[in-house]
Motif scaffolding. Sequence first.
Motif, PDB file in Angstrom:
ATOM      1  N   GLY A  34     -18.600  -9.104 -16.202  1.00 16.42           N
ATOM      2  CA  GLY A  34     -17.483  -8.289 -15.746  1.00 16.42           C
ATOM      3  C   GLY A  34     -17.672  -6.795 -15.929  1.00 16.42           C
ATOM      4  N   ASP A  35     -18.424  -6.409 -16.964  1.00 16.99           N
ATOM      5  CA  ASP A  35     -18.571  -4.977 -17.239  1.00 16.99           C
ATOM      6  C   ASP A  35     -19.901  -4.407 -16.737  1.00 16.99           C
ATOM      7  OD1 ASP A  35     -20.056  -6.387 -19.091  1.00 16.99           O
ATOM      8  OD2 ASP A  35     -19.534  -5.087 -20.778  1.00 16.99           O
ATOM      9  N   ILE A  36     -20.688  -5.210 -16.019  1.00 17.44           N
ATOM     10  CA  ILE A  36     -21.979  -4.744 -15.505  1.00 17.44           C
ATOM     11  C   ILE A  36     -21.767  -3.689 -14.420  1.00 17.44           C
ATOM     12  CG2 ILE A  36     -23.987  -5.411 -14.102  1.00 17.44           C
ATOM     13  CD1 ILE A  36     -24.438  -6.440 -16.773  1.00 17.44           C
ATOM     14  N   VAL A  37     -22.476  -2.584 -14.548  1.00 21.59           N
ATOM     15  CA  VAL A  37     -22.459  -1.525 -13.551  1.00 21.59           C
ATOM     16  C   VAL A  37     -23.733  -1.647 -12.719  1.00 21.59           C
ATOM     17  CG1 VAL A  37     -22.538   0.984 -13.214  1.00 21.59           C
ATOM     18  CG2 VAL A  37     -21.116   0.010 -15.039  1.00 21.59           C
ATOM     19  N   ILE A  38     -23.588  -1.563 -11.414  1.00 16.20           N
ATOM     20  CA  ILE A  38     -24.748  -1.555 -10.511  1.00 16.20           C
ATOM     21  C   ILE A  38     -24.933  -0.118 -10.030  1.00 16.20           C
ATOM     22  CG2 ILE A  38     -25.682  -2.330  -8.296  1.00 16.20           C
ATOM     23  CD1 ILE A  38     -25.512  -4.620 -10.238  1.00 16.20           C
ATOM     24  N   ARG A  39     -26.147   0.388 -10.210  1.00 14.32           N
ATOM     25  CA  ARG A  39     -26.472   1.737  -9.728  1.00 14.32           C
ATOM     26  C   ARG A  39     -27.657   1.633  -8.777  1.00 14.32           C
ATOM     27  NH1 ARG A  39     -27.627   5.290 -14.763  1.00 14.32           N
ATOM     28  NH2 ARG A  39     -28.511   6.518 -13.107  1.00 14.32           N
ATOM     29  N   ILE A  40     -27.627   2.470  -7.767  1.00 13.69           N
ATOM     30  CA  ILE A  40     -28.740   2.553  -6.833  1.00 13.69           C
ATOM     31  C   ILE A  40     -29.275   3.976  -6.909  1.00 13.69           C
ATOM     32  CG2 ILE A  40     -29.512   2.214  -4.453  1.00 13.69           C
ATOM     33  CD1 ILE A  40     -28.131  -0.287  -5.721  1.00 13.69           C
ATOM     34  N   GLU A  41     -30.561   4.102  -7.193  1.00 13.25           N
ATOM     35  CA  GLU A  41     -31.220   5.403  -7.216  1.00 13.25           C
ATOM     36  C   GLU A  41     -32.449   5.321  -6.324  1.00 13.25           C
ATOM     37  OE1 GLU A  41     -31.992   6.672 -11.217  1.00 13.25           O
ATOM     38  OE2 GLU A  41     -29.884   6.465 -11.795  1.00 13.25           O
ATOM     39  N   GLU A  42     -32.900   6.454  -5.847  1.00 14.05           N
ATOM     40  CA  GLU A  42     -34.073   6.465  -4.976  1.00 14.05           C
ATOM     41  C   GLU A  42     -35.330   6.053  -5.744  1.00 14.05           C
ATOM     42  OE1 GLU A  42     -34.033   6.979  -1.442  1.00 14.05           O
ATOM     43  OE2 GLU A  42     -31.964   6.568  -2.024  1.00 14.05           O
ATOM     44  N   PHE A  43     -35.544   6.646  -6.920  1.00 16.20           N
ATOM     45  CA  PHE A  43     -36.690   6.357  -7.783  1.00 16.20           C
ATOM     46  C   PHE A  43     -36.252   6.475  -9.231  1.00 16.20           C
ATOM     47  CE2 PHE A  43     -38.915   8.090  -4.018  1.00 16.20           C
ATOM     48  CZ  PHE A  43     -39.910   7.145  -3.831  1.00 16.20           C
ATOM     49  N   ALA A  44     -37.013   5.861 -10.126  1.00 14.56           N
ATOM     50  CA  ALA A  44     -36.816   6.087 -11.560  1.00 14.56           C
ATOM     51  C   ALA A  44     -37.283   7.489 -11.887  1.00 14.56           C
ATOM     52  CB  ALA A  44     -37.623   5.067 -12.359  1.00 14.56           C
ATOM     53  N   ASP A  45     -36.620   8.118 -12.867  1.00 13.84           N
ATOM     54  CA  ASP A  45     -37.033   9.466 -13.270  1.00 13.84           C
ATOM     55  C   ASP A  45     -38.275   9.392 -14.163  1.00 13.84           C
ATOM     56  OD1 ASP A  45     -36.133   8.837 -15.902  1.00 13.84           O
ATOM     57  OD2 ASP A  45     -34.175   9.724 -15.501  1.00 13.84           O
ATOM     58  N   ASP A  46     -38.915  10.537 -14.365  1.00 15.75           N
ATOM     59  CA  ASP A  46     -40.157  10.589 -15.146  1.00 15.75           C
ATOM     60  C   ASP A  46     -39.959  10.093 -16.576  1.00 15.75           C
ATOM     61  OD1 ASP A  46     -41.604  11.545 -13.002  1.00 15.75           O
ATOM     62  OD2 ASP A  46     -41.358  13.655 -13.576  1.00 15.75           O
ATOM     63  N   GLU A  47     -38.826  10.417 -17.174  1.00 17.30           N
ATOM     64  CA  GLU A  47     -38.551   9.983 -18.547  1.00 17.30           C
ATOM     65  C   GLU A  47     -38.524   8.459 -18.648  1.00 17.30           C
ATOM     66  OE1 GLU A  47     -34.963  10.315 -21.834  1.00 17.30           O
ATOM     67  OE2 GLU A  47     -35.055  11.799 -20.235  1.00 17.30           O
ATOM     68  N   THR A  48     -37.885   7.812 -17.695  1.00 18.15           N
ATOM     69  CA  THR A  48     -37.823   6.346 -17.672  1.00 18.15           C
ATOM     70  C   THR A  48     -39.213   5.753 -17.484  1.00 18.15           C
ATOM     71  OG1 THR A  48     -35.563   6.379 -16.809  1.00 18.15           O
ATOM     72  CG2 THR A  48     -36.836   4.358 -16.462  1.00 18.15           C
ATOM     73  N   LEU A  49     -39.950   6.282 -16.520  1.00 20.80           N
ATOM     74  CA  LEU A  49     -41.299   5.776 -16.262  1.00 20.80           C
ATOM     75  C   LEU A  49     -42.192   5.947 -17.486  1.00 20.80           C
ATOM     76  CD1 LEU A  49     -41.758   7.135 -12.634  1.00 20.80           C
ATOM     77  CD2 LEU A  49     -41.316   4.752 -13.310  1.00 20.80           C
TER      78      LEU A  49
END
Length: 133
Positions: A34-49
């Motif tokens: 119920g509390d899951i958020v779905i996000r759509i981004e073009e690419f992962a950012d450098d920090e995440t990668l």
Amino acid sequence: MPHRTLASPDTATFERLARDALDRLPDPFREHLGDIVIRIEEFADDETLDALGIDSEWELTGLYHGRPVGEQSVWMTGDMPPTVTLYRQPLLAEWQETGVDLGDLINHVVVHEIGHHFGLSDDDMHRLEDDAP
């Protein structure tokens, strides 16, 4: 009906397909989403990668960020809601390269990331996929 069109599907289409994937999960799992958020981004950012040790922004199609269900507690406050992020451009590239239906591809990635919500590791999920009939 395939979701492929001449134009690349937009963010709203990705979000709808991701929500459809969540809606298809069995009830015992959906009860905890119920509390899951779905996000759509073009690419992962450098920090995440960098944090994941991934060299190319094209290699990451989805990511779960949050505390798995088994580690959640009513006594913990201040946490952001658990989030599944889909990376649109890498998913579009995989869709074009493989010819897999986009809805099926997004379903696969969403189910994989939801597995992390339930505390499964990548290795656990690969074993489950390998053992499936």
